[in-house]
Scaffold this active site. Structure first.
Site, PDB file in Angstrom:
ATOM      1  CE  LYS A 206      -3.370  -2.877   0.925  1.00 54.22           C
ATOM      2  NZ  LYS A 206      -4.773  -3.150   0.257  1.00 54.22           N
TER       3      LYS A 206
HETATM    4  C1  LIG Z   1      -5.695  -4.198   0.982  1.00 54.38           C
HETATM    5  C2  LIG Z   1      -6.891  -4.045   0.975  1.00 54.38           C
HETATM    6  C3  LIG Z   1      -7.876  -4.748   1.699  1.00 54.38           C
HETATM    7  C4  LIG Z   1      -7.274  -5.235   3.024  1.00 54.38           C
HETATM    8  O1  LIG Z   1      -6.384  -4.864   3.475  1.00 54.38           O
HETATM    9  P1  LIG Z   1      -5.501  -5.814   4.651  1.00 54.38           P
HETATM   10  O2  LIG Z   1      -4.658  -5.061   5.457  1.00 54.38           O
HETATM   11  O3  LIG Z   1      -4.649  -6.618   3.542  1.00 54.38           O
HETATM   12  O4  LIG Z   1      -6.507  -6.735   5.273  1.00 54.38           O
HETATM   13  C5  LIG Z   1      -9.253  -4.393   1.748  1.00 54.38           C
HETATM   14  N1  LIG Z   1      -9.774  -3.840   0.804  1.00 54.38           N
HETATM   15  C6  LIG Z   1      -9.164  -3.313  -0.133  1.00 54.38           C
HETATM   16  C7  LIG Z   1      -9.775  -2.797  -1.477  1.00 54.38           C
HETATM   17  C8  LIG Z   1      -7.577  -3.657  -0.302  1.00 54.38           C
HETATM   18  O5  LIG Z   1      -6.967  -3.368  -1.318  1.00 54.38           O
END
Ligand SMILES: *Cc1c(COP(=O)(O)O)cnc(C)c1O
Length: 396
Positions: A206
Site C-alpha cells: 500500500k
Molecule cells: C488491501 C485491501 C484490503 C485489506 O487490507 P489488509 O490489510 O490486507 O487486510 C481491503 N480492501 C481493499 C480494497 C484492499 O486493497
C-alpha cells in the site's frame, strides 16, 4: 523457472523507519503503548478527522467498521464485485449479504447512480421498505471502494444514504492520499470525511505500510468507541484487563507496526510523489502502444497511485501476455478477478454474466510492477516486454 528481475511491489523503508522501530524495542511497550496513540493522533490530524483507530489489518478494520455502524445478520450491503475479496468477505463474516452492482468502466468504481438503480429496481419491485429495521431483510448500507487509488463519488453516496436512511462505510484501503472535488464544498477533500467510517490498510504494497495494519477513521464518537472496544476484546478504553463490556476481538496494532507507520506517515508526501512519477513514466512509455489501455481518471479525481493496472484490448489473450512477462522476469498479476465468481460467492447464486462490465474488465487487466523505487529504465524495460508480449498475444 525464470528468476524475477522486477517484482510487482516493494516497500520503501528508510533509516527513519529503522530508527523508529528500534526505538520501540528499547522500551518496555511492545503493545498498547504510546506509539499507537501517536500514530492515531498524527493520522487523524493529517486527514482532519476527529478519530483514527489503529487496527491489525485493513480487513479487521472493515469488519469492525461494519459492526460499529450497526450491521446485523441478514442485512444487505450494496458493494462492488471489482475489489480485493476482503471487501465482500467482511459482509459475509457478519452473516449479512453483499448485493453487488456493476462498475463504471472508466473509474472502475461503483457509482451512486448504479447503487440507486439497484435500490429502485430490486427493492421496490419486491415491495419492501428500505429503511433499516422495517423489513425482514433490511438494506443496511453502502460499501463503496476506491479501487486502485481512484476516489469514488462520495457526495453521491452520501446523498443516496441520506435519502434512504443507509450507512456508508468507505473501503479506502487502496486510496490514502487520493483527493476528490466535493460538490458540496467545491474543494479538494479526502473522501474519508464524507462517509460514516472509512478504512485504510497498510499491507506492504500500500501507499504507506506498517507491515500488517489498518486504520478506521470517523468523525462519529460512538463509531470510534465501538471500534476501540471491538479491537480490544470488548474492553472499554481504560477498563481493567479482565473487564469485558461486550463481544470483541484481538484486532490491535502493535507498537512496532505503529512506529513504522509514524515514520511512513512523515514521509507520505514524498512517497505519493514518487508513485506519481512512476505512473507518469508508464503513461509516457505506453502511450504509443495502441493494444493497451492505460488507467483513466475522472476530471474530479486526484488519484493516489496504488498499482498501475493496464487493460489489453479485446481479442488479445491476457493470460498469454502475463505468461510472457513472467517468463522475462517481470511480475504481473490479474488485478482483480471478479469477486462474485469466487467459489464462495457462486455458492450464493452469483453467476458469470451477472456483471458484464466487471467481468469484461477483470478478463483484460494486468497489474504491472509498481513501487516508489522503480526506475525509469525499469519502466521502459517493462513497457518493451509488454509490447513484445502483446504482439505475441495477438499472433497466438
Ligand atoms: C488491501 C485491501 C484490503 C485489506 O487490507 P489488509 O490489510 O490486507 O487486510 C481491503 N480492501 C481493499 C480494497 C484492499 O486493497
Amino acid at each position: 523457472m525464470t528468476s524475477e528481475r522486477i517484482p510487482l511491489s516493494r516497500p520503501d523503508v528508510s533509516s527513519l523507519e529503522v530508527d523508529e522501530v528500534v526505538g520501540v524495542l528499547r522500551t518496555p511497550w511492545l503493545s498498547m503503548g504510546p506509539k499507537v496513540r501517536e500514530f492515531e493522533a498524527r493520522f487523524a490530524a493529517r486527514l482532519g478527522l476527529k478519530h483514527a483507530v489503529a487496527i491489525s489489518s485493513g480487513t479487521a478494520g472493515l469488519h469492525l467498521a461494519l459492526r460499529a455502524t450497526g450491521l446485523r445478520k441478514g442485512s444487505e450491503v450494496i458493494t462492488t464485485p471489482f475489489s480485493f475479496v476482503a471487501t465482500a468477505n467482511v459482509v459475509l463474516m457478519e452473516g449479512a449479504r453483499p448485493v453487488f452492482v456493476d462498475i463504471d468502466p472508466d473509474t472502475l468504481n461503483m457509482t451512486p447512480e448504479a447503487a440507486s438503480e439497484q435500490i429502485d429496481q430490486e427493492y421496490v419491485r419486491r415491495g419492501e421498505h428500505l429503511v433499516r429495521g422495517t423489513t425482514g431483510a433490511p438494506l443496511f448500507g453502502l460499501l463503496p471502494v476506491s479501487v486502485f487509488g481512484h476516489p469514488v463519488d462520495m457526495d453521491g453516496f452520501a446523498a443516496l444514504a441520506k435519502a434512504q436512511g443507509l450507512r456508508v462505510v468507505h473501503d479506502t484501503c487502496e486510496a490514502l492520499g487520493s483527493l476528490y472535488r466535493s460538490r458540496a464544498q467545491n474543494a479538494w477533500v479526502q473522501e474519508a470525511a464524507l462517509a460514516d467510517a472509512a478504512v485504510f490498510a497498510f499491507y506492504p504494497n500500500k501507499q504507506i505500510t506498517t507491515g500488517e495494519g489498518g486504520m478506521v477513521v470517523t468523525d462519529d464518537d460512538a463509531i470510534a468507541a465501538a471500534c476501540r472496544m471491538g479491537r480490544n476484546q470488548g474492553r472499554q478504553p481504560g477498563a481493567d484487563w479482565l473487564e469485558h463490556e461486550g463481544l470483541g476481538y484481538n484486532y490491535r496494532m502493535d507498537e512496532l507496526s505503529a512506529a513504522l507507520g509514524v515514520a511512513q506517515l512523515r514521509r507520505a508526501d514524498d512517497l505519493f510523489a514518487r508513485r506519481d512519477q512512476v505512473a507518469r513514466w508508464y503513461d509516457e512509455a505506453l502511450a504509443p502502444l495502441d493494444e493497451v489501455e492505460r488507467p483513466r481518471a475522472a476530471p474530479w479525481a486526484k488519484v493516489s497511485w496504488f498499482v498501475y493496472v493496464v487493460r489489453v484490448r479485446r481479442g488479445i489473450d491476457r493470460d498469454a501476455v502475463m505468461r510472457h512477462l513472467v517468463g522475462r522476469g517481470i511480475a504481473a498479476k490479474p488485478y482483480f478477478p471478479s469477486i462474485h465468481l469466487q467459489p464462495h460467492f457462486r455458492a450464493l447464486g452469483y453467476r458469470a454474466g451477472d456483471f458484464p462490465v466487471t467481468e469484461d474488465i477483470a478478463s483484460r487487466t494486468i497489474a504491472l510492477p509498481f513501487f516508489t523505487t522503480l526506475t525509469r529504465d525499469q519502466v521502459h524495460d517493462v513497457a518493451h516486454e509488454l509490447k513484445e508480449a502483446v504482439y505475441a498475444g495477438i499472433k497466438a
